[in-house]
Design a protein around this motif. Structure first.
Motif, PDB file in Angstrom:
ATOM      1  N   ASN A 166       0.827  -1.208   0.000  1.00  0.00           N
ATOM      2  CA  ASN A 166       0.000   0.000   0.000  1.00  0.00           C
ATOM      3  C   ASN A 166       0.861   1.257   0.000  1.00  0.00           C
ATOM      4  OD1 ASN A 166      -2.279  -1.578   0.026  1.00  0.00           O
ATOM      5  ND2 ASN A 166      -2.659  -1.340   2.209  1.00  0.00           N
ATOM      6  N   GLY A 167       1.952   1.246   0.774  1.00  0.00           N
ATOM      7  CA  GLY A 167       2.865   2.387   0.816  1.00  0.00           C
ATOM      8  C   GLY A 167       3.543   2.628  -0.509  1.00  0.00           C
ATOM      9  N   ASN A 168       3.932   1.549  -1.184  1.00  0.00           N
ATOM     10  CA  ASN A 168       4.584   1.681  -2.484  1.00  0.00           C
ATOM     11  C   ASN A 168       3.623   2.232  -3.536  1.00  0.00           C
ATOM     12  OD1 ASN A 168       6.879   0.614  -1.348  1.00  0.00           O
ATOM     13  ND2 ASN A 168       6.579  -1.429  -2.181  1.00  0.00           N
ATOM     14  N   GLU A 169       2.386   1.756  -3.494  1.00  0.00           N
ATOM     15  CA  GLU A 169       1.391   2.212  -4.470  1.00  0.00           C
ATOM     16  C   GLU A 169       1.010   3.669  -4.252  1.00  0.00           C
ATOM     17  OE1 GLU A 169      -1.791  -0.575  -4.077  1.00  0.00           O
ATOM     18  OE2 GLU A 169      -0.671  -2.184  -5.066  1.00  0.00           O
ATOM     19  N   SER A 170       0.934   4.093  -2.998  1.00  0.00           N
ATOM     20  CA  SER A 170       0.522   5.472  -2.711  1.00  0.00           C
ATOM     21  C   SER A 170       1.675   6.465  -2.862  1.00  0.00           C
ATOM     22  CB  SER A 170      -0.037   5.570  -1.295  1.00  0.00           C
ATOM     23  OG  SER A 170       0.990   5.356  -0.350  1.00  0.00           O
ATOM     24  N   LYS A 171       2.895   5.961  -2.915  1.00  0.00           N
ATOM     25  CA  LYS A 171       4.108   6.786  -3.038  1.00  0.00           C
ATOM     26  C   LYS A 171       4.266   7.752  -1.869  1.00  0.00           C
ATOM     27  CE  LYS A 171       4.257   6.171  -7.922  1.00  0.00           C
ATOM     28  NZ  LYS A 171       4.813   6.519  -9.164  1.00  0.00           N
ATOM     29  N   LYS A 172       3.655   7.404  -0.743  1.00  0.00           N
ATOM     30  CA  LYS A 172       3.791   8.216   0.465  1.00  0.00           C
ATOM     31  C   LYS A 172       5.041   7.793   1.219  1.00  0.00           C
ATOM     32  CE  LYS A 172       0.039   8.268   3.008  1.00  0.00           C
ATOM     33  NZ  LYS A 172      -1.272   7.959   3.630  1.00  0.00           N
ATOM     34  N   LEU A 173       5.507   8.686   2.081  1.00  0.00           N
ATOM     35  CA  LEU A 173       6.595   8.336   2.980  1.00  0.00           C
ATOM     36  C   LEU A 173       6.059   7.323   3.988  1.00  0.00           C
ATOM     37  CD1 LEU A 173       9.463   8.806   4.179  1.00  0.00           C
ATOM     38  CD2 LEU A 173       8.430  10.597   5.580  1.00  0.00           C
ATOM     39  N   VAL A 174       6.819   6.252   4.210  1.00  0.00           N
ATOM     40  CA  VAL A 174       6.467   5.241   5.203  1.00  0.00           C
ATOM     41  C   VAL A 174       7.542   5.275   6.282  1.00  0.00           C
ATOM     42  CG1 VAL A 174       6.062   2.786   5.651  1.00  0.00           C
ATOM     43  CG2 VAL A 174       5.355   3.791   3.463  1.00  0.00           C
ATOM     44  N   VAL A 175       7.119   5.525   7.521  1.00  0.00           N
ATOM     45  CA  VAL A 175       8.030   5.537   8.664  1.00  0.00           C
ATOM     46  C   VAL A 175       7.775   4.271   9.460  1.00  0.00           C
ATOM     47  CG1 VAL A 175       8.751   6.758  10.745  1.00  0.00           C
ATOM     48  CG2 VAL A 175       7.994   8.054   8.750  1.00  0.00           C
ATOM     49  N   VAL A 176       8.812   3.440   9.585  1.00  0.00           N
ATOM     50  CA  VAL A 176       8.679   2.174  10.300  1.00  0.00           C
ATOM     51  C   VAL A 176       9.429   2.284  11.623  1.00  0.00           C
ATOM     52  CG1 VAL A 176       8.981  -0.316  10.205  1.00  0.00           C
ATOM     53  CG2 VAL A 176       8.629   0.975   8.086  1.00  0.00           C
ATOM     54  N   ASP A 177       8.705   2.057  12.708  1.00  0.00           N
ATOM     55  CA  ASP A 177       9.279   2.075  14.050  1.00  0.00           C
ATOM     56  C   ASP A 177       9.563   0.632  14.451  1.00  0.00           C
ATOM     57  OD1 ASP A 177       9.910   2.327  16.730  1.00  0.00           O
ATOM     58  OD2 ASP A 177       7.902   2.955  17.343  1.00  0.00           O
ATOM     59  N   PHE A 178      10.840   0.249  14.455  1.00  0.00           N
ATOM     60  CA  PHE A 178      11.230  -1.074  14.932  1.00  0.00           C
ATOM     61  C   PHE A 178      11.418  -0.961  16.439  1.00  0.00           C
ATOM     62  CE2 PHE A 178      12.359  -1.405  10.467  1.00  0.00           C
ATOM     63  CZ  PHE A 178      11.871  -2.667  10.165  1.00  0.00           C
ATOM     64  N   THR A 179      10.599  -1.695  17.175  1.00  0.00           N
ATOM     65  CA  THR A 179      10.509  -1.550  18.613  1.00  0.00           C
ATOM     66  C   THR A 179      10.524  -2.918  19.283  1.00  0.00           C
ATOM     67  OG1 THR A 179       9.193  -0.528  20.348  1.00  0.00           O
ATOM     68  CG2 THR A 179       7.977  -1.511  18.547  1.00  0.00           C
ATOM     69  N   ALA A 180      10.528  -2.910  20.606  1.00  0.00           N
ATOM     70  CA  ALA A 180      10.404  -4.137  21.393  1.00  0.00           C
ATOM     71  C   ALA A 180       9.612  -3.812  22.654  1.00  0.00           C
ATOM     72  CB  ALA A 180      11.782  -4.684  21.756  1.00  0.00           C
ATOM     73  N   SER A 181       8.847  -4.774  23.127  1.00  0.00           N
ATOM     74  CA  SER A 181       8.002  -4.538  24.292  1.00  0.00           C
ATOM     75  C   SER A 181       8.820  -4.289  25.555  1.00  0.00           C
ATOM     76  CB  SER A 181       7.057  -5.722  24.504  1.00  0.00           C
ATOM     77  OG  SER A 181       7.809  -6.906  24.685  1.00  0.00           O
ATOM     78  N   TRP A 182      10.026  -4.811  25.620  1.00  0.00           N
ATOM     79  CA  TRP A 182      10.868  -4.670  26.810  1.00  0.00           C
ATOM     80  C   TRP A 182      11.762  -3.425  26.757  1.00  0.00           C
ATOM     81  CZ3 TRP A 182      15.590  -4.565  24.655  1.00  0.00           C
ATOM     82  CH2 TRP A 182      15.789  -5.267  23.467  1.00  0.00           C
ATOM     83  N   CYS A 183      11.694  -2.662  25.694  1.00  0.00           N
ATOM     84  CA  CYS A 183      12.599  -1.524  25.473  1.00  0.00           C
ATOM     85  C   CYS A 183      12.017  -0.250  26.092  1.00  0.00           C
ATOM     86  CB  CYS A 183      12.802  -1.351  23.971  1.00  0.00           C
ATOM     87  SG  CYS A 183      13.650   0.149  23.485  1.00  0.00           S
ATOM     88  N   GLY A 184      12.696   0.280  27.103  1.00  0.00           N
ATOM     89  CA  GLY A 184      12.262   1.509  27.772  1.00  0.00           C
ATOM     90  C   GLY A 184      12.202   2.717  26.857  1.00  0.00           C
ATOM     91  N   PRO A 185      13.284   3.016  26.100  1.00  0.00           N
ATOM     92  CA  PRO A 185      13.232   4.160  25.173  1.00  0.00           C
ATOM     93  C   PRO A 185      12.133   4.030  24.120  1.00  0.00           C
ATOM     94  CG  PRO A 185      15.497   3.483  25.522  1.00  0.00           C
ATOM     95  CD  PRO A 185      14.637   2.452  26.178  1.00  0.00           C
ATOM     96  N   CYS A 186      11.818   2.795  23.723  1.00  0.00           N
ATOM     97  CA  CYS A 186      10.736   2.583  22.747  1.00  0.00           C
ATOM     98  C   CYS A 186       9.398   3.013  23.336  1.00  0.00           C
ATOM     99  CB  CYS A 186      10.657   1.111  22.345  1.00  0.00           C
ATOM    100  SG  CYS A 186      12.146   0.482  21.550  1.00  0.00           S
ATOM    101  N   ARG A 187       9.174   2.668  24.592  1.00  0.00           N
ATOM    102  CA  ARG A 187       7.926   3.053  25.250  1.00  0.00           C
ATOM    103  C   ARG A 187       7.873   4.564  25.464  1.00  0.00           C
ATOM    104  NH1 ARG A 187       8.867  -1.838  28.512  1.00  0.00           N
ATOM    105  NH2 ARG A 187       9.777  -0.476  30.072  1.00  0.00           N
ATOM    106  N   THR A 188       9.019   5.199  25.644  1.00  0.00           N
ATOM    107  CA  THR A 188       9.064   6.650  25.828  1.00  0.00           C
ATOM    108  C   THR A 188       8.721   7.395  24.541  1.00  0.00           C
ATOM    109  OG1 THR A 188      10.788   6.372  27.498  1.00  0.00           O
ATOM    110  CG2 THR A 188      10.555   8.561  26.540  1.00  0.00           C
ATOM    111  N   ILE A 189       9.224   6.914  23.412  1.00  0.00           N
ATOM    112  CA  ILE A 189       9.043   7.620  22.141  1.00  0.00           C
ATOM    113  C   ILE A 189       7.699   7.283  21.476  1.00  0.00           C
ATOM    114  CG2 ILE A 189      10.139   5.948  20.583  1.00  0.00           C
ATOM    115  CD1 ILE A 189      10.911   9.685  20.458  1.00  0.00           C
ATOM    116  N   ALA A 190       7.049   6.190  21.872  1.00  0.00           N
ATOM    117  CA  ALA A 190       5.800   5.759  21.228  1.00  0.00           C
ATOM    118  C   ALA A 190       4.702   6.822  21.252  1.00  0.00           C
ATOM    119  CB  ALA A 190       5.310   4.451  21.850  1.00  0.00           C
ATOM    120  N   PRO A 191       4.408   7.471  22.406  1.00  0.00           N
ATOM    121  CA  PRO A 191       3.359   8.505  22.369  1.00  0.00           C
ATOM    122  C   PRO A 191       3.746   9.715  21.528  1.00  0.00           C
ATOM    123  CG  PRO A 191       4.187   8.189  24.629  1.00  0.00           C
ATOM    124  CD  PRO A 191       4.885   7.222  23.741  1.00  0.00           C
TER     125      PRO A 191
END
Length: 168
Positions: free
Chosen positions: A72-97
């Motif tokens: 869908n991202g390729n067809e729409s030619k929009k920017l796709v931002v992928v957040d690679f995260t982990a449930s145990w990662c503190g900084p990931c939980r901080t940046i999510a909101p």
């Protein structure tokens, strides 16, 4: 009306928890179901796509869902931002909101979230070695990467690649 998730109360609001995308206000969900019924859409996938268009961070829990969102991202030619995260990662939980707030302000950008423990093959494909890692894709090609919970750098990189001049 069939519901595929469950109801709960969060912050004083009745909220429908949608299994693949997380929390969603029940009124928004009902609105999308009604729209889909009017247009005779009968699949959960259409509802998920409509919600993703509304400026939300969409979680990918399966490789098939990942491939569908990338297509869908390729067809729409929009920017796709992928957040690679982990449930145990503190900084990931901080940046999510913060990422959620950015997604609401920028509906022209597709935001995806991938748990590296669930989709190890996808994380390996993009050579993710630290969490959080944000990969910026346009038409399926990596255009930039931000490693770490760096709010300012993340916002600048999104703004840089989301502009129409960056696509040209």
């Amino acid at each position: 009306m069939t519901f595929y998730g469950k109801f709960t109360i969060r912050s004083g609001l009745w909220v429908y928890i949608y299994p693949l995308t997380g929390y969603l206000n029940i009124h928004r969900y009902i609105k999308f179901v009604e729209i889909c019924k009017l247009k005779k859409y009968r699949t959960k996938q259409v509802i998920r796509e409509k919600m993703a268009e509304e400026g939300q961070v969409t979680s990918c829990h399966t490789v098939d869902a990942w491939k569908l969102h990338m297509q869908n991202g390729n067809e729409s030619k929009k920017l796709v931002v992928v957040d690679f995260t982990a449930s145990w990662c503190g900084p990931c939980r901080t940046i999510a909101p913060i990422l959620g707030e950015i997604a609401k302000k920028m509906p022209e950008v597709t935001f995806l979230k991938v748990d590296v423990d669930e989709l190890t093959t996808v994380a390996e494909e993009y050579e993710v070695q630290a969490m959080p890692t944000f990969v910026f894709l346009k038409e399926g090609k990596v255009v930039d990467t931000v490693v770490g919970a760096k709010k300012d750098e993340l916002q600048l990189t999104i703004a840089k690649h989301a502009t129409p001049t960056a696509a040209a």
